[in-house]
Write an enzyme that holds these catalytic residues in place. Sequence first.
Site, PDB file in Angstrom:
ATOM      1  N   MET A 129       5.780  -0.548 -94.292  1.00  2.00           N
ATOM      2  CA  MET A 129       4.466  -0.197 -94.834  1.00  2.00           C
ATOM      3  C   MET A 129       3.504  -1.383 -94.801  1.00  2.00           C
ATOM      4  O   MET A 129       2.345  -1.247 -94.425  1.00  2.00           O
ATOM      5  CB  MET A 129       4.603   0.316 -96.268  1.00  2.00           C
ATOM      6  CG  MET A 129       3.307   0.854 -96.838  1.00  2.00           C
ATOM      7  SD  MET A 129       3.443   1.354 -98.563  1.00  2.00           S
ATOM      8  CE  MET A 129       4.664   2.653 -98.477  1.00  2.00           C
ATOM      9  N   ARG A 161     -14.491  25.621 -80.531  1.00  2.29           N
ATOM     10  CA  ARG A 161     -14.349  24.929 -81.796  1.00  2.29           C
ATOM     11  C   ARG A 161     -15.614  25.307 -82.573  1.00  2.29           C
ATOM     12  O   ARG A 161     -15.752  26.439 -82.997  1.00  2.29           O
ATOM     13  CB  ARG A 161     -14.198  23.419 -81.536  1.00  2.29           C
ATOM     14  CG  ARG A 161     -13.639  22.643 -82.689  1.00  2.29           C
ATOM     15  CD  ARG A 161     -13.361  21.194 -82.331  1.00  2.29           C
ATOM     16  NE  ARG A 161     -14.547  20.461 -81.920  1.00  2.29           N
ATOM     17  CZ  ARG A 161     -14.600  19.141 -81.770  1.00  2.29           C
ATOM     18  NH1 ARG A 161     -13.532  18.413 -81.994  1.00  2.29           N
ATOM     19  NH2 ARG A 161     -15.704  18.541 -81.388  1.00  2.29           N
ATOM     20  N   TYR A 192      14.204  -2.079 -91.784  1.00  4.17           N
ATOM     21  CA  TYR A 192      14.739  -0.784 -92.217  1.00  4.17           C
ATOM     22  C   TYR A 192      15.590  -0.152 -91.131  1.00  4.17           C
ATOM     23  O   TYR A 192      15.206  -0.118 -89.959  1.00  4.17           O
ATOM     24  CB  TYR A 192      13.595   0.172 -92.553  1.00  4.17           C
ATOM     25  CG  TYR A 192      12.986  -0.076 -93.921  1.00  4.17           C
ATOM     26  CD1 TYR A 192      13.758   0.016 -95.077  1.00  4.17           C
ATOM     27  CD2 TYR A 192      11.639  -0.376 -94.045  1.00  4.17           C
ATOM     28  CE1 TYR A 192      13.196  -0.201 -96.325  1.00  4.17           C
ATOM     29  CE2 TYR A 192      11.061  -0.591 -95.290  1.00  4.17           C
ATOM     30  CZ  TYR A 192      11.853  -0.507 -96.435  1.00  4.17           C
ATOM     31  OH  TYR A 192      11.292  -0.722 -97.655  1.00  4.17           O
ATOM     32  N   LYS A 234     -19.698   8.874 -86.460  1.00  2.00           N
ATOM     33  CA  LYS A 234     -18.983   9.598 -87.512  1.00  2.00           C
ATOM     34  C   LYS A 234     -17.738   8.812 -87.941  1.00  2.00           C
ATOM     35  O   LYS A 234     -17.305   7.893 -87.226  1.00  2.00           O
ATOM     36  CB  LYS A 234     -18.586  10.982 -86.984  1.00  2.00           C
ATOM     37  CG  LYS A 234     -17.694  10.926 -85.757  1.00  2.00           C
ATOM     38  CD  LYS A 234     -17.757  12.221 -84.968  1.00  2.00           C
ATOM     39  CE  LYS A 234     -16.766  12.182 -83.817  1.00  2.00           C
ATOM     40  NZ  LYS A 234     -16.990  13.271 -82.855  1.00  2.00           N
TER      41      LYS A 234
HETATM   42  C1  LIG Z   1     -17.106  12.974 -81.585  1.00  2.00           C
HETATM   43  C2  LIG Z   1     -18.068  13.671 -80.724  1.00  2.00           C
HETATM   44  C3  LIG Z   1     -18.656  13.008 -79.638  1.00  2.00           C
HETATM   45  C4  LIG Z   1     -18.197  11.642 -79.164  1.00  2.00           C
HETATM   46  O1  LIG Z   1     -17.011  11.839 -78.422  1.00  2.00           O
HETATM   47  P1  LIG Z   1     -16.160  10.620 -77.760  1.00  2.00           P
HETATM   48  O2  LIG Z   1     -15.070  11.319 -77.037  1.00  2.00           O
HETATM   49  O3  LIG Z   1     -15.684   9.794 -78.886  1.00  2.00           O
HETATM   50  O4  LIG Z   1     -17.091   9.894 -76.857  1.00  2.00           O
HETATM   51  C5  LIG Z   1     -19.666  13.663 -78.959  1.00  2.00           C
HETATM   52  N1  LIG Z   1     -20.031  14.927 -79.300  1.00  2.00           N
HETATM   53  C6  LIG Z   1     -19.459  15.604 -80.309  1.00  2.00           C
HETATM   54  C7  LIG Z   1     -19.895  16.984 -80.620  1.00  2.00           C
HETATM   55  C8  LIG Z   1     -18.443  15.013 -81.040  1.00  2.00           C
HETATM   56  O5  LIG Z   1     -17.837  15.691 -82.023  1.00  2.00           O
END
Ligand SMILES: *Cc1c(COP(=O)(O)O)cnc(C)c1O
Length: 347
Positions: free
Chosen positions: A295, A131, A247, A38
């Site tokens: 930046m 969640r 800065y 993702k």
């Molecule tokens: C992002 C995610 C993972 C991977 O988790 P990591 O901590 O990055 O290994 C696995 N399962 C779900 C449901 C996630 O949202």
Amino acid sequence: MIEIPATVKLRLDGDALVSNWQTLDRMSGSASAGAAIKANAYGLGSIEVLQRLQAAGCRDFYVANWQEARELEGQLEGDSCISVLNGVRADDMPFAIVSAAKPVLNSMEQVHRWKNTSLPCDVMINSGMNRLGINRGDIEQYDWNGLDIDIAMSHLASADEDVPQNASQLQEFIDVLEYTPGKRRSLSNSAGIALGSSYHFDCTRPGLSLYGGKQRTELEKIIQQVVFPETQILQVRDLSIGDKLGYNAKYTAKRAHPIAILAMGYADGYLRGFSNEGVFLSGNTKLPVLGRVSMDLIAIDISDASHLEESDWVTAEYDLPIASDQSGLSQYELITGLGQRYDRYWV
Ligand SMILES: *Cc1c(COP(=O)(O)O)cnc(C)c1O
């Protein structure tokens, strides 16, 4: 068009990526490791990561939404599949029913929405993170016949810590699985894999550790760094005693020494937490960040590498636990935040 070379690059180590997946797959025992890709594979580039891991034998890929799924589904080979972790909204249905990807159904609304398609899906069980996911009561009451469930999964909230919540989520997941007719079962993210075989089930879902994240000591020596941010020196100058830098003058020279100004800044995800804390490397020589990160610019001390000059390249020290200590950012934030200006290249 005239090519303009990038001023920041991400060197991505393809062998380290594959080695990390193989390590996590081996640690998963009889379960097979998938890959969370993702958010553009946590910022590395999801097409390249999918191709490399699929060639290594990875089959289950996890994205957050259907836009990410659409970008990747053309890459799937054989029995590889993509799961969409955020589920399926009403607005997603027109694409979801023609997509090669399957939704992770996270609520009874999504179950009802998907049921008539008779297409494959996964189901997320809420085992205590609260969640996304379906509660135990709803799972137990529902007649799951008629849904083609591939993976029944849940997600650990605190796998990076040794806390009782891990065991209680594990027990809750086992209890609820009795009522969920999935072909396969999955509980663990990267850190969960290190909790031991009782957390592995049929498939695991590592993300962060594929990309070099080490959130448990068990992973520290065996997971390799994958991401190396690099940038070019724009200017070198000599500071005299008492000179102020950057800065709000957050650095004042206590001795005369040379510095270099780098073509990178917080707009590249190298955030302000690295001010006076971060380190760059020229070979093995450490070059501390001085003053506040701007930046698009960073100043470093080059006292120990005074041969450096304009147009030379240096690399941020970006071993994720170390960079996390330097900056106060999480290992996840450190890689997902690296931004669009980098020229990403695989070696
Ligand atoms: C992002 C995610 C993972 C991977 O988790 P990591 O901590 O990055 O290994 C696995 N399962 C779900 C449901 C996630 O949202």
